[in-house]
Design a protein around this motif. Structure first.
Motif, PDB file in Angstrom:
ATOM      1  N   SER A  79       0.841  -1.205   0.000  1.00 22.32           N
ATOM      2  CA  SER A  79       0.000   0.000   0.000  1.00 22.32           C
ATOM      3  C   SER A  79       0.872   1.249   0.000  1.00 22.32           C
ATOM      4  O   SER A  79       2.013   1.227   0.469  1.00 22.32           O
ATOM      5  CB  SER A  79      -0.880   0.035   1.248  1.00 22.32           C
ATOM      6  N   ALA A  80       0.299   2.337  -0.501  1.00 20.49           N
ATOM      7  CA  ALA A  80       1.017   3.615  -0.487  1.00 20.49           C
ATOM      8  C   ALA A  80       0.002   4.742  -0.444  1.00 20.49           C
ATOM      9  O   ALA A  80      -1.139   4.582  -0.869  1.00 20.49           O
ATOM     10  CB  ALA A  80       1.904   3.747  -1.719  1.00 20.49           C
ATOM     11  N   VAL A  81       0.454   5.875   0.053  1.00 21.58           N
ATOM     12  CA  VAL A  81      -0.403   7.073   0.097  1.00 21.58           C
ATOM     13  C   VAL A  81       0.101   8.053  -0.948  1.00 21.58           C
ATOM     14  O   VAL A  81       1.305   8.307  -1.049  1.00 21.58           O
ATOM     15  CB  VAL A  81      -0.368   7.703   1.513  1.00 21.58           C
ATOM     16  N   ILE A  82      -0.848   8.566  -1.732  1.00 19.49           N
ATOM     17  CA  ILE A  82      -0.477   9.553  -2.742  1.00 19.49           C
ATOM     18  C   ILE A  82      -1.211  10.873  -2.475  1.00 19.49           C
ATOM     19  O   ILE A  82      -2.292  10.892  -1.898  1.00 19.49           O
ATOM     20  CB  ILE A  82      -0.800   9.079  -4.186  1.00 19.49           C
ATOM     21  N   LEU A  83      -0.562  11.947  -2.930  1.00 20.32           N
ATOM     22  CA  LEU A  83      -1.174  13.278  -2.862  1.00 20.32           C
ATOM     23  C   LEU A  83      -1.394  13.742  -4.288  1.00 20.32           C
ATOM     24  O   LEU A  83      -0.463  13.727  -5.105  1.00 20.32           O
ATOM     25  CB  LEU A  83      -0.222  14.235  -2.129  1.00 20.32           C
ATOM     26  N   LEU A  84      -2.621  14.107  -4.587  1.00 23.00           N
ATOM     27  CA  LEU A  84      -2.925  14.633  -5.920  1.00 23.00           C
ATOM     28  C   LEU A  84      -3.394  16.078  -5.774  1.00 23.00           C
ATOM     29  O   LEU A  84      -4.347  16.339  -5.023  1.00 23.00           O
ATOM     30  CB  LEU A  84      -4.060  13.851  -6.601  1.00 23.00           C
ATOM     31  N   ARG A  85      -2.701  16.975  -6.446  1.00 21.36           N
ATOM     32  CA  ARG A  85      -3.179  18.365  -6.506  1.00 21.36           C
ATOM     33  C   ARG A  85      -3.765  18.546  -7.892  1.00 21.36           C
ATOM     34  O   ARG A  85      -3.038  18.457  -8.892  1.00 21.36           O
ATOM     35  CB  ARG A  85      -2.029  19.346  -6.287  1.00 21.36           C
ATOM     36  N   THR A  86      -5.071  18.746  -7.954  1.00 20.93           N
ATOM     37  CA  THR A  86      -5.709  18.791  -9.270  1.00 20.93           C
ATOM     38  C   THR A  86      -5.327  20.080  -9.986  1.00 20.93           C
ATOM     39  O   THR A  86      -5.086  21.117  -9.359  1.00 20.93           O
ATOM     40  CB  THR A  86      -7.239  18.675  -9.153  1.00 20.93           C
ATOM     41  N   LYS A  87      -5.284  19.992 -11.313  1.00 23.69           N
ATOM     42  CA  LYS A  87      -4.871  21.160 -12.102  1.00 23.69           C
ATOM     43  C   LYS A  87      -6.078  22.069 -12.322  1.00 23.69           C
ATOM     44  O   LYS A  87      -7.144  21.592 -12.711  1.00 23.69           O
ATOM     45  CB  LYS A  87      -4.290  20.708 -13.434  1.00 23.69           C
ATOM     46  N   GLU A  88      -5.876  23.353 -12.043  1.00 27.04           N
ATOM     47  CA  GLU A  88      -7.003  24.281 -12.186  1.00 27.04           C
ATOM     48  C   GLU A  88      -7.346  24.505 -13.641  1.00 27.04           C
ATOM     49  O   GLU A  88      -8.503  24.628 -14.017  1.00 27.04           O
ATOM     50  CB  GLU A  88      -6.636  25.632 -11.555  1.00 27.04           C
ATOM     51  N   ARG A  89      -6.305  24.565 -14.458  1.00 28.65           N
ATOM     52  CA  ARG A  89      -6.522  24.882 -15.866  1.00 28.65           C
ATOM     53  C   ARG A  89      -6.691  23.598 -16.662  1.00 28.65           C
ATOM     54  O   ARG A  89      -5.899  22.662 -16.520  1.00 28.65           O
ATOM     55  CB  ARG A  89      -5.296  25.649 -16.369  1.00 28.65           C
ATOM     56  N   ARG A  90      -7.734  23.565 -17.485  1.00 25.20           N
ATOM     57  CA  ARG A  90      -7.898  22.417 -18.385  1.00 25.20           C
ATOM     58  C   ARG A  90      -7.209  22.754 -19.696  1.00 25.20           C
ATOM     59  O   ARG A  90      -7.592  23.707 -20.379  1.00 25.20           O
ATOM     60  CB  ARG A  90      -9.376  22.122 -18.627  1.00 25.20           C
ATOM     61  N   GLU A  91      -6.199  21.996 -20.004  1.00 22.65           N
ATOM     62  CA  GLU A  91      -5.396  22.254 -21.200  1.00 22.65           C
ATOM     63  C   GLU A  91      -6.227  22.061 -22.476  1.00 22.65           C
ATOM     64  O   GLU A  91      -6.048  22.749 -23.463  1.00 22.65           O
ATOM     65  CB  GLU A  91      -4.223  21.268 -21.160  1.00 22.65           C
ATOM     66  N   LEU A  92      -7.152  21.113 -22.436  1.00 21.37           N
ATOM     67  CA  LEU A  92      -7.931  20.762 -23.631  1.00 21.37           C
ATOM     68  C   LEU A  92      -9.413  21.061 -23.430  1.00 21.37           C
ATOM     69  O   LEU A  92      -9.924  21.013 -22.308  1.00 21.37           O
ATOM     70  CB  LEU A  92      -7.775  19.259 -23.911  1.00 21.37           C
ATOM     71  N   SER A  93     -10.100  21.350 -24.537  1.00 18.50           N
ATOM     72  CA  SER A  93     -11.558  21.538 -24.479  1.00 18.50           C
ATOM     73  C   SER A  93     -12.205  20.165 -24.243  1.00 18.50           C
ATOM     74  O   SER A  93     -11.557  19.133 -24.466  1.00 18.50           O
ATOM     75  CB  SER A  93     -12.044  22.124 -25.802  1.00 18.50           C
ATOM     76  N   PRO A  94     -13.496  20.142 -23.840  1.00 16.75           N
ATOM     77  CA  PRO A  94     -14.133  18.837 -23.618  1.00 16.75           C
ATOM     78  C   PRO A  94     -14.056  17.930 -24.841  1.00 16.75           C
ATOM     79  O   PRO A  94     -13.816  16.718 -24.720  1.00 16.75           O
ATOM     80  CB  PRO A  94     -15.578  19.204 -23.292  1.00 16.75           C
ATOM     81  N   ASP A  95     -14.225  18.505 -26.040  1.00 23.23           N
ATOM     82  CA  ASP A  95     -14.166  17.699 -27.252  1.00 23.23           C
ATOM     83  C   ASP A  95     -12.745  17.139 -27.459  1.00 23.23           C
ATOM     84  O   ASP A  95     -12.549  15.955 -27.738  1.00 23.23           O
ATOM     85  CB  ASP A  95     -14.597  18.580 -28.441  1.00 23.23           C
ATOM     86  N   GLU A  96     -11.753  18.012 -27.241  1.00 28.39           N
ATOM     87  CA  GLU A  96     -10.356  17.563 -27.374  1.00 28.39           C
ATOM     88  C   GLU A  96     -10.019  16.519 -26.307  1.00 28.39           C
ATOM     89  O   GLU A  96      -9.267  15.585 -26.568  1.00 28.39           O
ATOM     90  CB  GLU A  96      -9.403  18.754 -27.216  1.00 28.39           C
ATOM     91  N   GLU A  97     -10.586  16.701 -25.121  1.00 24.55           N
ATOM     92  CA  GLU A  97     -10.300  15.747 -24.031  1.00 24.55           C
ATOM     93  C   GLU A  97     -10.740  14.341 -24.401  1.00 24.55           C
ATOM     94  O   GLU A  97     -10.045  13.372 -24.117  1.00 24.55           O
ATOM     95  CB  GLU A  97     -10.994  16.170 -22.729  1.00 24.55           C
ATOM     96  N   SER A  98     -11.901  14.227 -25.053  1.00 23.84           N
ATOM     97  CA  SER A  98     -12.339  12.863 -25.391  1.00 23.84           C
ATOM     98  C   SER A  98     -11.460  12.288 -26.510  1.00 23.84           C
ATOM     99  O   SER A  98     -11.146  11.100 -26.501  1.00 23.84           O
ATOM    100  CB  SER A  98     -13.833  12.800 -25.700  1.00 23.84           C
ATOM    101  N   LYS A  99     -11.006  13.156 -27.425  1.00 24.37           N
ATOM    102  CA  LYS A  99     -10.073  12.668 -28.462  1.00 24.37           C
ATOM    103  C   LYS A  99      -8.744  12.251 -27.836  1.00 24.37           C
ATOM    104  O   LYS A  99      -8.130  11.256 -28.233  1.00 24.37           O
ATOM    105  CB  LYS A  99      -9.826  13.770 -29.507  1.00 24.37           C
ATOM    106  N   PHE A 100      -8.308  13.034 -26.855  1.00 25.37           N
ATOM    107  CA  PHE A 100      -7.046  12.740 -26.160  1.00 25.37           C
ATOM    108  C   PHE A 100      -7.133  11.382 -25.447  1.00 25.37           C
ATOM    109  O   PHE A 100      -6.252  10.534 -25.584  1.00 25.37           O
ATOM    110  CB  PHE A 100      -6.777  13.868 -25.160  1.00 25.37           C
TER     111      PHE A 100
END
Ligand code: SAM
Length: 267
Positions: A183-204
């Protein structure tokens, strides 16, 4: 420690309860929880982390799927005036109801840690950070760098959404029953800025999956096998000055983003 008055662990629900108060303290400290924080816990279980969270945070919401454990914590509700306890499945819980700025702190049920993590990341607009206990092997894949064996779809998609650090490993001895995996503990800091549009995100997302679908093959061949047009891929790879025989596993997140855009623009 005497566990005789507690509901027995149900393995199928990933019930490996933390019993080490030091690990609980480290998790809460890492989450930087204060009296201004609304915290979400998935799977409060027997409440060891819930108790610490309720002391440190202003408000806590905890979602538990097991009615026996829900009833157990509900029976202790008087100890936790700032706790909202929910009986339900975290995979279908409506995270939209959480206030913006909610910090997620959880010792995840391992059998669904990856889909849960991605559901949480979908709601990252309201979740600035998460501190999660999960399988060590999953933690390694989440933080993996290009060119390593652990680097793959999980690494790319999670690193697209968050900056991730593996904080510390946790010994099996810190749980009852002991998990069969590390087991391990991770820290995730979510990114405020979305680099891609929703349409691009699904293509990505589709491109990353296709790129890693055949790890031994070159990127061109893997994408071709997944139905992408070869001429378009070859053109995009050339446009990005990548070697013709490049493999997906050496591409950085930025290069995969650029590749998505370049292939889309040549459509
Ligand atoms: N937080 C407690 C601890 O650290 O000791 C328990 C952690 S245990 C690894 C995972 C918890 O998640 C269990 O209480 C289990 O019943 C609960 N759980 C499993 N599947 C769930 C789901 N789909 N939604 C919400 N809780 C779930």
């Amino acid at each position: 420690m005497d566990f005789s008055d507690l509901p027995p662990a149900n393995k199928r629900l990933g019930q490996n309860f933390l019993i080490d108060p030091n690990i609980v303290r480290k998790i809460v400290a890492l989450a930087e929880v204060s009296q201004e924080t609304h915290a979400l816990e998935i799977g409060p279980g027997r409440g060891i982390l819930t108790e610490a969270l309720c002391k440190a945070a202003g408000q806590v919401t905890a979602v538990e799927i097991d009615p026996r454990l829900h009833a157990y914590i509900a029976g202790r509700q008087a100890e936790f005036p700032n706790l909202t306890l929910v009986l339900g499945d975290a995979l279908t819980y409506s995270f939209e109801e959480l206030p913006a700025g909610t910090v997620v702190v959880a010792n995840l049920p391992y059998y669904i840690s990856t889909p849960l993590l991605f559901r949480l990341l979908e709601h990252r607009d309201r979740i600035p950070r998460m501190v999660l206990m999960l399988q060590n092997e999953v933690a390694d894949r989440l933080v993996a760098k290009p060119g390593t064996a652990d680097y793959g779809v999980l690494s790319v998609m999670a690193q697209y959404a968050a900056d991730i650090t593996k904080a510390f490993r946790v010994s099996a001895q810190c749980f009852r029953p002991r998990p069969e995996v590390g087991s391990a503990v991770i820290l995730l800091r979510t990114k405020e800025r979305r680099e891609l549009s929703p349409d691009e995100e699904s293509k990505f997302g589709a491109l990353v999956k296709a790129a890693f679908a055949h790890r031994r093959k070159t990127l061109v061949n893997s994408l071709k096998d997944e139905g992408y047009d070869q001429v378009r891929i070859v053109g995009a790879i050339d446009h990005l000055n990548l070697p013709a025989a490049v493999r997906a596993e050496v591409l950085t997140l930025d290069q995969l983003i650029q590749l998505t855009r370049t292939i889309a623009s040549r459509g």
